[in-house]
Design an enzyme around this catalytic site. Sequence first.
Site, PDB file in Angstrom:
ATOM      1  N   HIS A 160       0.831  -1.212   0.000  1.00 32.26           N
ATOM      2  CA  HIS A 160       0.000   0.000   0.000  1.00 32.26           C
ATOM      3  C   HIS A 160       0.860   1.256   0.000  1.00 32.26           C
ATOM      4  O   HIS A 160       2.071   1.202   0.195  1.00 32.26           O
ATOM      5  CB  HIS A 160      -0.943  -0.010   1.209  1.00 32.26           C
ATOM      6  CG  HIS A 160      -0.236  -0.030   2.530  1.00 32.26           C
ATOM      7  ND1 HIS A 160       0.336   1.098   3.087  1.00 32.26           N
ATOM      8  CD2 HIS A 160      -0.002  -1.047   3.403  1.00 32.26           C
ATOM      9  CE1 HIS A 160       0.886   0.780   4.247  1.00 32.26           C
ATOM     10  NE2 HIS A 160       0.705  -0.515   4.463  1.00 32.26           N
ATOM     11  N   CYS A 176       3.077  -4.910   6.609  1.00 30.17           N
ATOM     12  CA  CYS A 176       2.810  -4.606   5.202  1.00 30.17           C
ATOM     13  C   CYS A 176       4.046  -4.032   4.509  1.00 30.17           C
ATOM     14  O   CYS A 176       5.031  -3.698   5.147  1.00 30.17           O
ATOM     15  CB  CYS A 176       1.658  -3.611   5.087  1.00 30.17           C
ATOM     16  SG  CYS A 176       0.072  -4.295   5.607  1.00 30.17           S
TER      17      CYS A 176
END
Length: 200
Positions: A160, A176
């Site tokens: 992301h 992440c």
Amino acid sequence: MSDSKSGQINRRLFLGAAAATLATPAIAQESIHEGTTELERDVSQNVRHNISSFRTLEWQDYFDNLRNGAILVDITSRALHYWNADESVYRLYPTSVPATEDLTRRGRTSVIRLVEGPEWRPTPAMRERNPEWPEYVGPGPDNPLGTHALYLGWTYYRIHGTHDTRKIGRRSSNGCIGLYNEHIAELFGLAEVGTQVLLI
């Protein structure tokens, strides 16, 4: 040589050196802080990043084929590599990676969903570690997932964007892989559901 011509050359040299310094990636300009780990440093402080392995790679060393494209994330060099299915596009992006080894996942998965303007909910483990965090953050400048997100086949794992650009090039995430918003927007336009993903 006249003083005026010498002054012009010196000024040009100074401006050229200044421009080169400004053009040098921040990851190459930053200094190292002895005696502390990255986790102990405030994210606003300068950190020397590992750029020794930030180089182009060949997809054949990591994938059998490029069906649906392929994303390779190298945790050590903090770099994401993307190849499209017909090899006409190759991209190399700096990333943020998980803050600790126990938050790091390696192996093969794929993109299962692409979301522009993602919502964010901290995982149960994040809430346990940080009970002051909100239960939900909608799309916008306060969202830690930035402007776009590629959801992976592993629960809670994403590639992301981030609005906090200081995190890129660091061990700073909760698991992440983070990219600059402009890079995730480009990758969002290139990747698709089914794009292969390998974290090493």
